[in-house]
Design a protein around this motif. Structure first.
Motif, PDB file in Angstrom:
ATOM      1  N   SER A  32     -30.311  13.103  -9.511  1.00  0.00           N
ATOM      2  CA  SER A  32     -29.236  13.933 -10.041  1.00  0.00           C
ATOM      3  C   SER A  32     -29.812  14.629 -11.190  1.00  0.00           C
ATOM      4  N   LYS A  33     -29.322  15.582 -11.823  1.00  0.00           N
ATOM      5  CA  LYS A  33     -29.662  16.414 -12.830  1.00  0.00           C
ATOM      6  C   LYS A  33     -29.330  15.538 -13.977  1.00  0.00           C
ATOM      7  N   SER A  34     -28.464  14.714 -14.171  1.00  0.00           N
ATOM      8  CA  SER A  34     -28.151  13.977 -15.456  1.00  0.00           C
ATOM      9  C   SER A  34     -29.061  12.905 -15.538  1.00  0.00           C
ATOM     10  N   ALA A  35     -29.752  12.362 -14.307  1.00  0.00           N
ATOM     11  CA  ALA A  35     -30.599  11.281 -14.422  1.00  0.00           C
ATOM     12  C   ALA A  35     -32.044  12.070 -14.978  1.00  0.00           C
ATOM     13  N   VAL A  36     -32.363  13.165 -14.469  1.00  0.00           N
ATOM     14  CA  VAL A  36     -33.711  13.938 -14.838  1.00  0.00           C
ATOM     15  C   VAL A  36     -33.609  14.061 -16.535  1.00  0.00           C
ATOM     16  N   LEU A  37     -32.414  14.798 -16.888  1.00  0.00           N
ATOM     17  CA  LEU A  37     -32.272  15.306 -18.132  1.00  0.00           C
ATOM     18  C   LEU A  37     -32.156  14.004 -19.182  1.00  0.00           C
ATOM     19  N   ASN A 194     -24.079  17.486 -14.270  1.00  0.00           N
ATOM     20  CA  ASN A 194     -24.020  18.006 -15.618  1.00  0.00           C
ATOM     21  C   ASN A 194     -23.595  17.063 -16.556  1.00  0.00           C
ATOM     22  N   ILE A 195     -24.383  17.063 -17.647  1.00  0.00           N
ATOM     23  CA  ILE A 195     -23.875  15.943 -18.794  1.00  0.00           C
ATOM     24  C   ILE A 195     -22.738  16.297 -19.350  1.00  0.00           C
ATOM     25  N   GLY A 196     -21.758  15.493 -19.633  1.00  0.00           N
ATOM     26  CA  GLY A 196     -20.641  15.691 -20.549  1.00  0.00           C
ATOM     27  C   GLY A 196     -20.925  14.852 -21.815  1.00  0.00           C
ATOM     28  N   SER A 197     -21.086  13.560 -21.591  1.00  0.00           N
ATOM     29  CA  SER A 197     -21.458  12.719 -22.489  1.00  0.00           C
ATOM     30  C   SER A 197     -22.162  11.456 -22.136  1.00  0.00           C
ATOM     31  N   PHE A 198     -23.097  10.867 -22.751  1.00  0.00           N
ATOM     32  CA  PHE A 198     -23.858   9.753 -22.442  1.00  0.00           C
ATOM     33  C   PHE A 198     -23.218   8.363 -23.068  1.00  0.00           C
ATOM     34  N   ASP A 199     -22.187   8.554 -24.017  1.00  0.00           N
ATOM     35  CA  ASP A 199     -21.668   7.492 -24.760  1.00  0.00           C
ATOM     36  C   ASP A 199     -21.271   6.390 -23.829  1.00  0.00           C
ATOM     37  N   ARG A 203     -18.617   7.619 -20.996  1.00  0.00           N
ATOM     38  CA  ARG A 203     -19.469   8.422 -20.258  1.00  0.00           C
ATOM     39  C   ARG A 203     -19.016   9.256 -19.105  1.00  0.00           C
ATOM     40  N   TRP A 204     -19.203  10.682 -19.275  1.00  0.00           N
ATOM     41  CA  TRP A 204     -18.559  11.429 -18.206  1.00  0.00           C
ATOM     42  C   TRP A 204     -19.445  12.678 -17.916  1.00  0.00           C
ATOM     43  N   HIS A 205     -19.376  13.308 -16.739  1.00  0.00           N
ATOM     44  CA  HIS A 205     -20.044  14.683 -16.215  1.00  0.00           C
ATOM     45  C   HIS A 205     -19.412  15.727 -15.769  1.00  0.00           C
ATOM     46  N   VAL A 206     -19.820  16.778 -15.385  1.00  0.00           N
ATOM     47  CA  VAL A 206     -19.239  18.037 -15.172  1.00  0.00           C
ATOM     48  C   VAL A 206     -19.848  18.514 -14.127  1.00  0.00           C
ATOM     49  N   TYR A 207     -19.054  19.059 -13.207  1.00  0.00           N
ATOM     50  CA  TYR A 207     -19.482  19.581 -11.752  1.00  0.00           C
ATOM     51  C   TYR A 207     -20.573  20.802 -12.171  1.00  0.00           C
ATOM     52  N   ARG A 208     -21.365  20.915 -11.022  1.00  0.00           N
ATOM     53  CA  ARG A 208     -22.255  22.187 -10.932  1.00  0.00           C
ATOM     54  C   ARG A 208     -22.354  22.532  -9.349  1.00  0.00           C
ATOM     55  N   SER A 209     -22.620  23.728  -9.235  1.00  0.00           N
ATOM     56  CA  SER A 209     -22.693  24.081  -7.933  1.00  0.00           C
ATOM     57  C   SER A 209     -24.229  24.087  -7.394  1.00  0.00           C
TER      58      SER A 209
END
Length: 233
Positions: A32-37, A194-199, A203-209
């Motif tokens: 996932s993008k959040s994992a790579v980032l 997409n990263i919203g917060s890593f707290d 912790r939360w994420h945002v949708y991307r296409s």
């Protein structure tokens, strides 16, 4: 100017969590993008509440599946009520023996800073979960004036030799998942990575296409085998 950095992600186990419950934690079939980032943020020394993490969402990303992982499901027994001896099971999915090539694009200085950090990380790097460490130093390469999709269409196939020999064809058809605006594809969807917060407390994420396409990669192992057979006839 734009540069593209490729990163080979390989390990005995990887796991890229999607929507999950306490009792069942599944995995995407690709990073996932959040994992790579998150891995990049760790390399740069960013802590979970560092506001610079959100700026990483601007990076353009694509992932190519060079060797699909097999699912391994592990379970743990959790005792949540010691007085009444109450326990529950928690299942976690992992990808075994997977190989991915991820490509990220950004401005020149940013990409060079990221590449240097990946080879001299401030914090431990892992592929999805903390127990999933890379199989040795990361293999990276930088390309000038090229976007992630263009790079991954021509980048040599990176599957393990034993896997390549199992594919009895001149070319291997690999799935490539990318930001939807980089390609024309009928196979588009929304993923929440997409990263919203890593707290850790929120912790939360945002949708991307995203879009999925297939790319043909030369299978040199098959061609070499065919050449050896013909030479012995």
């Amino acid at each position: 100017m734009m540069r593209t950095l490729t990163i080979k992600l390989a390990a005995p186990l990887q796991s890229y969590g999607n929507e999950a419950t306490f009792s069942r934690r599944t995995s995407y079939h690709y990073p996932s993008k959040s994992a790579v980032l998150g891995m990049i943020a760790a390399a740069l020394g960013y802590r979970r509440d560092d506001p610079r993490i959100l700026q990483l969402n601007r990076l353009i990303i694509a992932v190519r599946i060079d060797q699909p992982g097999r699912i391994l499901t592990d379970f743990q027994t959790i005792q949540y009520d010691q007085k009444h001896n109450k326990r529950s099971l928690s299942y976690k999915d992992y990808l075994q023996d997977a190989v991915f090539i991820t490509a990220i694009s950004g401005d020149d200085q940013q990409i060079m800073t990221i590449e240097n950090a990946l080879h001299h990380p401030k914090f431990q790097l892992f592929l999805g979960r903390r127990v999933n460490v890379p199989a040795g130093p990361l293999h990276t390469q930088v390309f000038e004036n090229s976007d992630p999709v263009s790079v991954l269409k021509t980048y040599p196939w990176q599957a393990a030799k034993w896997y390549q020999r199992r594919v009895h064809q001149d070319y291997y058809s690999a799935e490539l998942i990318t930001d939807a605006n980089l390609v024309k594809s009928h196979f588009t969807s929304f993923v929440k990575d997409n990263i919203g917060s890593f707290d850790e407390n929120h912790r939360w994420h945002v949708y991307r296409s995203v879009a999925s396409i297939r790319v043909k990669l030369l299978n040199k192992s098959y061609q070499n085998t065919e050449h050896d057979i013909m030479a012995n006839i």
